[in-house]
Design an enzyme around this catalytic site. Structure first.
Site, short mmCIF file in Angstrom:
data_model
loop_
_atom_site.label_atom_id
_atom_site.label_comp_id
_atom_site.label_asym_id
_atom_site.label_seq_id
_atom_site.Cartn_x
_atom_site.Cartn_y
_atom_site.Cartn_z
N THR A 202 66.69 82.98 74.55
CA THR A 202 66.43 84.38 74.85
C THR A 202 64.95 84.75 74.69
O THR A 202 64.28 84.29 73.75
CB THR A 202 67.27 85.28 73.93
OG1 THR A 202 68.65 84.95 74.11
CG2 THR A 202 67.06 86.75 74.25
N GLU A 203 64.47 85.58 75.59
CA GLU A 203 63.10 86.10 75.54
C GLU A 203 63.14 87.62 75.64
O GLU A 203 64.19 88.21 75.96
CB GLU A 203 62.28 85.51 76.69
CG GLU A 203 62.17 84.01 76.65
CD GLU A 203 61.33 83.43 77.78
OE1 GLU A 203 61.20 82.20 77.84
OE2 GLU A 203 60.81 84.22 78.61
N ALA B 22 64.18 88.06 79.16
CA ALA B 22 65.17 87.12 79.71
C ALA B 22 66.21 86.83 78.65
O ALA B 22 65.90 86.22 77.64
CB ALA B 22 64.48 85.83 80.16
N TRP C 275 65.20 87.20 69.15
CA TRP C 275 66.56 87.18 68.61
C TRP C 275 67.00 85.75 68.27
O TRP C 275 68.16 85.40 68.47
CB TRP C 275 67.58 87.79 69.59
CG TRP C 275 67.28 89.14 70.11
CD1 TRP C 275 67.11 89.50 71.40
CD2 TRP C 275 67.14 90.36 69.34
NE1 TRP C 275 66.86 90.84 71.51
CE2 TRP C 275 66.86 91.39 70.25
CE3 TRP C 275 67.19 90.65 67.97
CZ2 TRP C 275 66.66 92.70 69.85
CZ3 TRP C 275 66.99 91.95 67.58
CH2 TRP C 275 66.73 92.95 68.50
N GLU D 5 75.47 85.47 72.99
CA GLU D 5 75.99 84.25 73.64
C GLU D 5 76.73 84.57 74.94
O GLU D 5 77.80 84.02 75.22
CB GLU D 5 76.83 83.43 72.66
CG GLU D 5 75.97 82.88 71.54
CD GLU D 5 76.64 81.84 70.67
OE1 GLU D 5 77.43 81.04 71.22
OE2 GLU D 5 76.36 81.82 69.46
N THR E 271 76.94 88.31 77.25
CA THR E 271 77.62 89.59 77.08
C THR E 271 79.02 89.53 77.68
O THR E 271 79.32 88.70 78.54
CB THR E 271 76.84 90.72 77.77
OG1 THR E 271 76.86 90.49 79.20
CG2 THR E 271 75.41 90.79 77.28
#
Length: 408
Positions: free
Chosen positions: A144-145, A148, A176, A387, A389
Site C-alpha cells: 500500500t502507498e 495506491a 499503513w 487486505e 476492501t
C-alpha cells in the site's frame, strides 16, 4: 475484556470439514491464547500505539509456544502440517477471539511476510523463514502507498527499483505497513520498468526510514506506520524469487491467503461478541424476566448463530482449497473475507446494544474493569477495509458470476 463466557460454538458448531490435524491445532492454540493473550487483551485494545507499542510479551510467548511454526513446512522450521492453511485459519480465529490485534500481527508476520517468502528462492527461504517460524524476528509486507491501495497496477505503484551495475536502488513511500516499527525485514512491491517486482528489504539498511506509529480507532496493538525508501541499495539476492516482473503475481497470491486469515479473525471476533451477548442476555433481568426471554433477542441471536456457522464454513472451505493446491480459491476466499468481516461488525454492534451502557463503556470508573464488548466493536471495523476492501471482494465474486468480459 471481562471474564470469558461459555463457548457457544462448542455446542452449536459441529465440525464436519476440518481435518483432525486442524482440530488439534485449534485446541492447542485456544489453550495458549487463554493463557498468553487473554490476560493482556484489554491493555492491548486500549493502549496507545506510540507509548504502549508492540505487544512484545505476547509475541514472544506465542513464539516460545511454537504458534508461528503452524503455517510452515518442516524444512524451514515449521510444523510441516498436511493442511497448513486450514490450521493457520483456525489459529487466527482463536487468537482473534481475545485480541484482533494479536491475530493481525500473526497474519502479517506469518501469512503476508511468511507466505511471500515461501515464493522466494531456496536461499531466501533458508535465510529468513526459520527466523519467522521461531519468532526471532518480526516480518512486514508492503504494497500500500498513499495513492495506491486496492489498485496494485504498475501505473498506480510509485515505489520504484532501478537496476544498477551492482543490483538495484529502491526509492518510494509505503503507508499503513503493519509491524513496520518493529520489523527486521519488509517484503516490498515496487515498479521495475513497466512491470512489478518484490524485494526483501532489511530494515537496517541505509535509506530505510520507518515513521511514527499511526494512532488508530482499533487494532491498536497492530502497529502501522509509513516507510520511506531513499536510495536503498539492494542486490539481486534481494529480488524475491530471483526473477524480475513477478511482483504482482506474488502480491496477489499472498493477499488471497491473507483474506482467509482476516476472515478467520472476523469469525473469532463475531464468536466472542456472540458469546458475551448470550451470557449477558441469559443472566440480565428486566421487567421480571431474563432479557433473553424477549423474542427480539431470540430471533436476532438465532440469525447470528446461523451466520457464524456459515462464516466459519466458508473460511474452512477456502483454506482447504488452498491446501489442495489452488493458489486462488475463489469465490470462497472473497466470500469468506466479505461475509465474516461484515458479520463481526454486525455482531459487535448488536453486542453493544444488548449490553446497553455497559456495552458503550471502555472502562468502568467504579472498579477499573474493561467494557466487555466495546473493544471488539472498534477492532472489527478494520476487517472490512484492509487486505482488499469488502467492495473489492464483491467485485471478485461478481467476476466469478458474470466473467471478466462483463465485470472487467
Amino acid at each position: 475484556m471481562t471474564s470469558t463466557p461459555a463457548r457457544q460454538s462448542d455446542r452449536l458448531y459441529h465440525e464436519l470439514l476440518a481435518p483432525k490435524e486442524t482440530q488439534s491445532v485449534r485446541a492447542t492454540v485456544r489453550r495458549i491464547a487463554e493463557q498468553e493473550v487473554a490476560p493482556h487483551a484489554a491493555a492491548i485494545a486500549n493502549g496507545d500505539e506510540r507509548t504502549d507499542g508492540f505487544p512484545r510479551q505476547v509475541f514472544d510467548a506465542l513464539a516460545s509456544a511454537g504458534v508461528f511454526r503452524i503455517p510452515f513446512p518442516g524444512e524451514v522450521g515449521g510444523d510441516g502440517l498436511t493442511h497448513p492453511a486450514t490450521a493457520t485459519a483456525a489459529a487466527i480465529e482463536e487468537l482473534a477471539y481475545y485480541s484482533s490485534s494479536v491475530a493481525a500481527v500473526f497474519d502479517v508476520h506469518c501469512i503476508l511476510a511468511g507466505n511471500a517468502l515461501r515464493q522466494g528462492t531456496e536461499e531466501q527461504q533458508q535465510r529468513w523463514l526459520p527466523k519467522v517460524a521461531e519468532g526471532s524476528v518480526v516480518g512486514a509486507f508492503a504494497t500500500t502507498e498513499p495513492d495506491a491501495s486496492s489498485d496494485l497496477s504498475p501505473q498506480a505503484v510509485r515505489t520504484e527499483a532501478v537496476r544498477t551495475e551492482t543490483g538495484w536502488v529502491l526509492n518510494g513511500h509505503k503507508r499503513w505497513i503493519s509491524n513496520s516499527p518493529v520489523a527486521a525485514f519488509v517484503v516490498v512491491l515496487a515498479r521495475t520498468g513497466e512491470r512489478l517486482s518484490m524485494f526483501i528489504v532489511d530494515t537496517t539498511l541505509p535509506g530505510v526510514h520507518v515513521g511514527l506509529a499511526d494512532r488508530k480507532m482499533g487494532n491498536r496493538g497492530q502497529l502501522t506506520a509509513d516507510i520511506r525508501f531513499s536510495g536503498v541499495h539492494l542486490t539481486d539476492d534481494d529480488l524475491l524469487g530471483g526473477t524480475e516482473g513477478h511482483g504482482l503475481r506474488h502480491a496477489l497470491s499472498t493477499l488471497t491467503y491473507g483474506r482467509i486469515g482476516i476472515a478467520a479473525a472476523g469469525v473469532g471476533m463475531a464468536q466472542a461478541a456472540f458469546d458475551h451477548t448470550v451470557a449477558h442476555l441469559s443472566t440480565r433481568h428486566a421487567f421480571g424476566k431474563p432479557v433473553a426471554a424477549n423474542q427480539h433477542w431470540q430471533f436476532l441471536l438465532a440469525e447470528r448463530a446461523t451466520e457464524i456457522d456459515n462464516a466459519r464454513t466458508l473460511v474452512t472451505k477456502a483454506a482447504l482449497r488452498l491446501d489442495a493446491g489452488n493458489p486462488s480459491p475463489e469465490p470462497e476466499a472473497a466470500m469468506a473475507k466479505y461475509y465474516a468481516t461484515k458479520l463481526s461488525v454486525d455482531m459487535a454492534r448488536d453486542a453493544v446494544q444488548a449490553f446497553g451502557g455497559l456495552g458503550f463503556a471502555r472502562e468502568l470508573g467504579a472498579d477499573g474493569s474493561p467494557g466487555p464488548v466495546e473493544a471488539i466493536y472498534r477492532d472489527s471495523k478494520i476487517g472490512e477495509i484492509y487486505e482488499g476492501t469488502n467492495e473489492i471482494q464483491k467485485w471478485v465474486i461478481a467476476r466469478q458470476i458474470f466473467g471478466r468480459a462483463i465485470v472487467g
